[in-house]
Design an enzyme around this catalytic site. Sequence first.
Site, PDB file in Angstrom:
ATOM      1  N   ARG B  49       0.589  -0.490  -4.427  1.00  0.00           N
ATOM      2  CA  ARG B  49       2.150  -0.834  -3.852  1.00  0.00           C
ATOM      3  C   ARG B  49       1.889  -0.940  -2.092  1.00  0.00           C
ATOM      4  NH1 ARG B  49       7.481  -0.032  -5.792  1.00  0.00           N
ATOM      5  NH2 ARG B  49       7.554   1.123  -3.478  1.00  0.00           N
ATOM      6  N   ASP B  51       0.833  -0.652   1.553  1.00  0.00           N
ATOM      7  CA  ASP B  51       1.870  -0.202   3.192  1.00  0.00           C
ATOM      8  C   ASP B  51       2.572  -0.651   3.359  1.00  0.00           C
ATOM      9  OD1 ASP B  51       3.313   1.935   2.567  1.00  0.00           O
ATOM     10  OD2 ASP B  51       2.037   3.118   3.805  1.00  0.00           O
ATOM     11  N   TYR B 109     -10.292   0.963  -1.623  1.00  0.00           N
ATOM     12  CA  TYR B 109     -10.117   0.929  -0.781  1.00  0.00           C
ATOM     13  C   TYR B 109     -10.975   0.924   0.500  1.00  0.00           C
ATOM     14  CZ  TYR B 109      -5.091   1.366  -1.762  1.00  0.00           C
ATOM     15  OH  TYR B 109      -4.044   0.762  -2.125  1.00  0.00           O
ATOM     16  N   ARG B 195      -5.546   6.554   4.667  1.00  0.00           N
ATOM     17  CA  ARG B 195      -5.305   6.471   6.358  1.00  0.00           C
ATOM     18  C   ARG B 195      -5.288   7.994   7.095  1.00  0.00           C
ATOM     19  NH1 ARG B 195       0.656   2.673   6.781  1.00  0.00           N
ATOM     20  NH2 ARG B 195       0.530   3.594   8.781  1.00  0.00           N
TER      21      ARG B 195
END
Lengths: 252, 252
Positions: B49, B51, B109, B195
């Site tokens: 999911r 952002d 990622y 992040r």
Amino acid sequence: MPTYRIELAYDGTGFHGYARQDNVPTIQAALEAALFRRTGVVETSVAGRTDRGVHATGQVVSFTVADPIDEDRLRQSLNRQLGPVIAVNAVVEAGDDFHARFSAVGRRYRYLILNQPVHDPLAARTSWHVAEPLDLEAMDRGVGYVVGAHDFASFCKKAPGRSTIREVSEATWAPAGGFFELSIGANAFCHHMVRSIVSTSVEIGRRRLRPEAMRDILEARDRTRATGTAPARGLTLVSVDYPPAPGAGDVT
Amino acid sequence: MPTYRIELAYDGTGFHGYARQDNVPTIQAALEAALFRRTGVVETSVAGRTDRGVHATGQVVSFTVADPIDEDRLRQSLNRQLGPVIAVNAVVEAGDDFHARFSAVGRRYRYLILNQPVHDPLAARTSWHVAEPLDLEAMDRGVGYVVGAHDFASFCKKAPGRSTIREVSEATWAPAGGFFELSIGANAFCHHMVRSIVSTSVEIGRRRLRPEAMRDILEARDRTRATGTAPARGLTLVSVDYPPAPGAGDVT
């Protein structure tokens, strides 16, 4: 009066091209507004008047101002004002007779094609997606015919009375980072010239035309023979060449 | 009932994240609307999911439908409907018990930093521009401390009652195509985890923190120790791993 040269990059997606027009966003209007706020300068010249949606990594702009300026501070001020879609990479003092457009002796563009079955959202703004397999070698063979001094009337948007003779120094199609990349340099380009050459290249890549069709269309000097104009988003002005500054490298 | 797996890429810039929310554009809403029009399917599951503003090149979605579908035609239909910012790279039949989220055993990622004095308009949507020079080797050394099974509470947005234990299989900072690229894989990620790790990496790269600070913050298990959260635009979900299909590779 001191003359300065600005090196500029931009994402052309949201602009109606470089050149100022009424009531639409243009690179020139954004740059000149920022420059005026800092220096009072109202007039600039540009090396390449890129079309709506065309990008640049190495655009060159020049301007003249009454008093010397601090180049680094101007660069920083312009970048603060211009936001993420325009970047000023350099502000440097140039010779008094430097003119971004008339002093330029060469321009280099690249065009990116993404040749795979499905498009790539992260490449959508900067490349043309062609799903049908393309013969890159045939495209490179075809584009070789435009090298040299020619009348490019077949590949130029009609502009009665203007010369369409240009000298192309290099034109190649090669693989580059997952794309097919056209790298093309010339003394100057007429309007729509690169995108028209790309369109014919793709017809060759699709094997609807033979590589020699590039030569035949060129020699016809007839805009109605062109196959079309490729989308603006794949095109980027990469660099502009100027002669060495007077005296540079001289031994006296 | 047959279950299908969709592989998806998107430019997250204009979306409020993957997950459906009222009155704002989301990837899920766009995909499910297109899927419903073609198949009547109303419910999908997703591996990651992402952002608001985060991108994907290898997102995975699954759904179950009463009757078998033509995968190629569905892929083409979805791409026609979804436009340039979302791409469906594959639609394939999966095992009946396949579930994009619960079957996933790993996610990968990448995060891109552009480390140069001036930003690059053509990289603005997909990278974080940091003007100050960064020590890439120190960043790589620091991020090595997150590899392994840890409680990532310091790097997770607070979500009371939810476990913050994750197992990171790989985390490296390396140069890639003009960028500094973090490549990080884990069984799963908590909210803001990549992040937050990027933010601390950059503090290390700026030499405001030593590489060991990554370990110290991790071991504190305290969100208030975190240095912040890097901008979403640099982050892309690259791939999702699943166990081999039952029977794949078996010799019986």
